[in-house]
Scaffold this motif. Structure first.
Motif, PDB file in Angstrom:
ATOM      1  N   PRO A   1       0.821  -1.225   0.000  1.00 32.68           N
ATOM      2  CA  PRO A   1       0.000   0.000   0.000  1.00 32.68           C
ATOM      3  C   PRO A   1       0.853   1.273   0.000  1.00 32.68           C
ATOM      4  N   TRP A   2       0.427   2.244  -0.787  1.00 34.12           N
ATOM      5  CA  TRP A   2       1.098   3.548  -0.761  1.00 34.12           C
ATOM      6  C   TRP A   2       1.063   4.135   0.652  1.00 34.12           C
ATOM      7  N   ALA A   3      -0.047   3.943   1.352  1.00 29.74           N
ATOM      8  CA  ALA A   3      -0.154   4.509   2.704  1.00 29.74           C
ATOM      9  C   ALA A   3       0.943   3.966   3.608  1.00 29.74           C
ATOM     10  N   ALA A   4       1.243   2.674   3.485  1.00 26.79           N
ATOM     11  CA  ALA A   4       2.303   2.078   4.306  1.00 26.79           C
ATOM     12  C   ALA A   4       3.668   2.628   3.909  1.00 26.79           C
ATOM     13  N   VAL A   5       3.911   2.785   2.619  1.00 22.32           N
ATOM     14  CA  VAL A   5       5.185   3.342   2.155  1.00 22.32           C
ATOM     15  C   VAL A   5       5.388   4.738   2.730  1.00 22.32           C
ATOM     16  N   LEU A   6       4.328   5.551   2.684  1.00 26.45           N
ATOM     17  CA  LEU A   6       4.433   6.938   3.146  1.00 26.45           C
ATOM     18  C   LEU A   6       4.568   7.022   4.665  1.00 26.45           C
ATOM     19  N   ARG A   7       3.865   6.159   5.371  1.00 27.85           N
ATOM     20  CA  ARG A   7       3.933   6.192   6.834  1.00 27.85           C
ATOM     21  C   ARG A   7       5.246   5.599   7.352  1.00 27.85           C
ATOM     22  N   ASP A   8       5.725   4.531   6.694  1.00 27.82           N
ATOM     23  CA  ASP A   8       6.885   3.796   7.198  1.00 27.82           C
ATOM     24  C   ASP A   8       8.211   4.289   6.623  1.00 27.82           C
ATOM     25  N   GLY A   9       8.142   5.199   5.671  1.00 24.98           N
ATOM     26  CA  GLY A   9       9.381   5.721   5.104  1.00 24.98           C
ATOM     27  C   GLY A   9      10.032   4.807   4.096  1.00 24.98           C
ATOM     28  N   GLY A  10       9.224   3.973   3.415  1.00 23.28           N
ATOM     29  CA  GLY A  10       9.784   3.152   2.352  1.00 23.28           C
ATOM     30  C   GLY A  10       9.276   1.729   2.380  1.00 23.28           C
ATOM     31  N   ALA A  11       9.848   0.898   1.494  1.00 25.21           N
ATOM     32  CA  ALA A  11       9.515  -0.525   1.422  1.00 25.21           C
ATOM     33  C   ALA A  11      10.683  -1.235   0.744  1.00 25.21           C
ATOM     34  N   ARG A  12      10.791  -2.528   1.009  1.00 25.86           N
ATOM     35  CA  ARG A  12      11.883  -3.315   0.427  1.00 25.86           C
ATOM     36  C   ARG A  12      11.290  -4.496  -0.340  1.00 25.86           C
ATOM     37  N   PHE A  13      11.957  -4.828  -1.452  1.00 31.80           N
ATOM     38  CA  PHE A  13      11.481  -5.889  -2.320  1.00 31.80           C
ATOM     39  C   PHE A  13      12.583  -6.926  -2.522  1.00 31.80           C
ATOM     40  N   GLY A  14      12.149  -8.170  -2.807  1.00 35.96           N
ATOM     41  CA  GLY A  14      13.099  -9.231  -3.058  1.00 35.96           C
ATOM     42  C   GLY A  14      13.857  -9.005  -4.347  1.00 35.96           C
ATOM     43  N   ALA A  15      15.035  -9.602  -4.438  1.00 38.55           N
ATOM     44  CA  ALA A  15      15.899  -9.383  -5.597  1.00 38.55           C
ATOM     45  C   ALA A  15      15.218  -9.758  -6.898  1.00 38.55           C
ATOM     46  N   GLY A  16      14.334 -10.763  -6.882  1.00 39.60           N
ATOM     47  CA  GLY A  16      13.696 -11.208  -8.115  1.00 39.60           C
ATOM     48  C   GLY A  16      12.315 -10.645  -8.354  1.00 39.60           C
ATOM     49  N   GLU A  17      11.797  -9.828  -7.434  1.00 39.51           N
ATOM     50  CA  GLU A  17      10.446  -9.288  -7.604  1.00 39.51           C
ATOM     51  C   GLU A  17      10.424  -8.217  -8.693  1.00 39.51           C
ATOM     52  N   ILE A  18       9.424  -8.314  -9.572  1.00 37.80           N
ATOM     53  CA  ILE A  18       9.187  -7.292 -10.590  1.00 37.80           C
ATOM     54  C   ILE A  18       8.268  -6.249  -9.964  1.00 37.80           C
ATOM     55  N   VAL A  19       8.755  -5.038  -9.792  1.00 37.64           N
ATOM     56  CA  VAL A  19       8.029  -4.016  -9.035  1.00 37.64           C
ATOM     57  C   VAL A  19       7.374  -3.011  -9.964  1.00 37.64           C
ATOM     58  N   ARG A  20       6.056  -2.960  -9.887  1.00 37.56           N
ATOM     59  CA  ARG A  20       5.272  -2.005 -10.676  1.00 37.56           C
ATOM     60  C   ARG A  20       4.691  -0.951  -9.736  1.00 37.56           C
TER      61      ARG A  20
END
Length: 374
Positions: free
Chosen positions: A39-58
């Motif tokens: 969720p965008w709300a979580a990104v904005l509240r938590d100051g970011g997000a992390r993804f796995g090396a193989g995840e395709i991020v849209r």
């Protein structure tokens, strides 16, 4: 497709939003694991997000969510125009806070796409036809109506579009034209209530320099971009037309015609879908040129797999210019790909999933250059 399940998507979006749901449907239809939604709300509240090396991020649009809008713009009313510069600063910071994964949206390119002045300058520098603009690149300050009036006079512009630099969906746009000596007419969906600017679903006209000046002065803190008014082609009963063309992986794959009696063709402002076949017939042999212009515009953002290009055909359908390039311009539910595009039978989301799978399994997938008339 052999090995396809190794591809895993993650989507930064607003859970339950139609955009996220449509993309999730396309992922499932391709036989892939369900996309992980961040969720965008979580990104904005938590100051970011992390993804796995193989995840395709849209990344998907942060719009249509009251909490996210409040976190980005700092206002509680979603109809408010104000807050564009704050939205831009917080959105680009949030994009930069994402770590890991394989990105489908380049952060530096998004920063350009969401500033109309920077986007115009990039297109112009690449030789993509665009309406003339004295604010291209953002080096010319526009502090209010006095600056707009002076720039119109200096560049011989009788008719201009004044746009908030970070707006979308025609938010805050004012179309200004001189209607004779000492006479001005502005067309806009902006309304003023209690000293605040609001977007309305009703396009209205403002007459008189005092009223136009007050409106532009109120919009000036948003950062303004000025473009010469492009004379659009007509289609069907005196309506003016433009096109939204989606480009995926460098290829123009989907297109719709938008028509209106007002300068704004956005569907939520009274615009209507036009007949694409009638438009391509009017273009004749220039349809291929129109798609080429869109692909050249998309090529200015090679790190972003999908963009929506607003294509402006001139009166008589003889020339074309790019009005805007939209990072989240793919919301065309149910629309399948253009003949000859390689996306026949696919909507915009399924087309993007297919493009990622081609890239994942065949890194040097060739781009077809054949064209077909709709």
């Amino acid at each position: 497709m052999t090995g396809a399940p190794r591809v895993r998507f993650a989507v930064v979006g607003n859970p339950g939003n139609r955009r996220v749901s449509l993309f999730a449907d396309a992922v499932r239809a391709a036989g892939l694991p369900a996309a992980r939604v961040v969720p965008w709300a979580a990104v904005l509240r938590d100051g970011g997000a992390r993804f796995g090396a193989g995840e395709i991020v849209r990344l998907d649009s942060p719009g249509e969510d009251a909490e996210v809008d409040r976190l980005l713009r700092g206002v509680d009313d979603p109809t408010r125009v104000e807050g564009g510069p704050r939205w831009y600063a917080r959105f680009t910071a949030a994009v930069a806070s994402l770590r890991g994964g394989v990105r489908l949206d380049d952060p530096a390119e998004l920063a350009v796409l969401f500033d109309k002045r920077l986007c115009h300058a990039r297109l112009l520098g690449a030789g993509v036809p665009v309406p003339e603009s004295p604010t291209s690149g953002g080096r010319t300050p526009v502090r209010g109506w006095g600056d707009v009036r002076a720039l119109m006079a200096a560049h011989g512009m009788r008719r201009v579009f004044v746009k908030p630099a970070h707006g979308s969906s025609a938010s805050g746009v004012v179309a200004v034209e001189t209607a004779g000596p000492g006479r001005l007419l502005a067309t806009t969906s902006v309304e003023v209530a209690d000293g605040r600017l609001h977007n309305s679903l009703r396009v209205r006209r403002v007459t008189g320099e005092r009223e136009v000046a007050a409106l532009v002065d109120a919009l000036a803190p948003e950062g303004l971009h000025i473009e010469r008014w492009w004379p659009k082609a007509g289609l069907g009963g005196g309506r003016r037309a433009d096109l939204r063309v989606v480009v995926v992986g460098g290829r123009a794959t989907h297109a719709v015609v938008r028509t209106s009696h007002s300068p704004m063709t956005n569907l939520h402002l009274g615009g209507a879908r036009g007949d694409l076949a009638a438009a391509t017939d009017a273009m004749g042999g220039r349809w291929a040129d129109a798609l080429d212009v869109c692909e050249r515009a998309a090529a200015c953002f090679p790190g972003t797999v999908c963009v929506g290009v607003d294509l402006l055909p001139s009166t008589g359908w003889r020339r074309f210019a790019v009005g805007e390039v939209n990072a989240f311009g793919d919301l065309l539910p149910g629309l399948t790909g253009l003949p000859g595009s390689g996306a026949e039978g696919l909507d915009t989301y399924a087309c993007q999933v297919a493009a990622v799978l081609r890239r994942h399994h065949t890194p040097h997938h060739p781009v077809r250059n054949d064209r077909a008339t709709v």
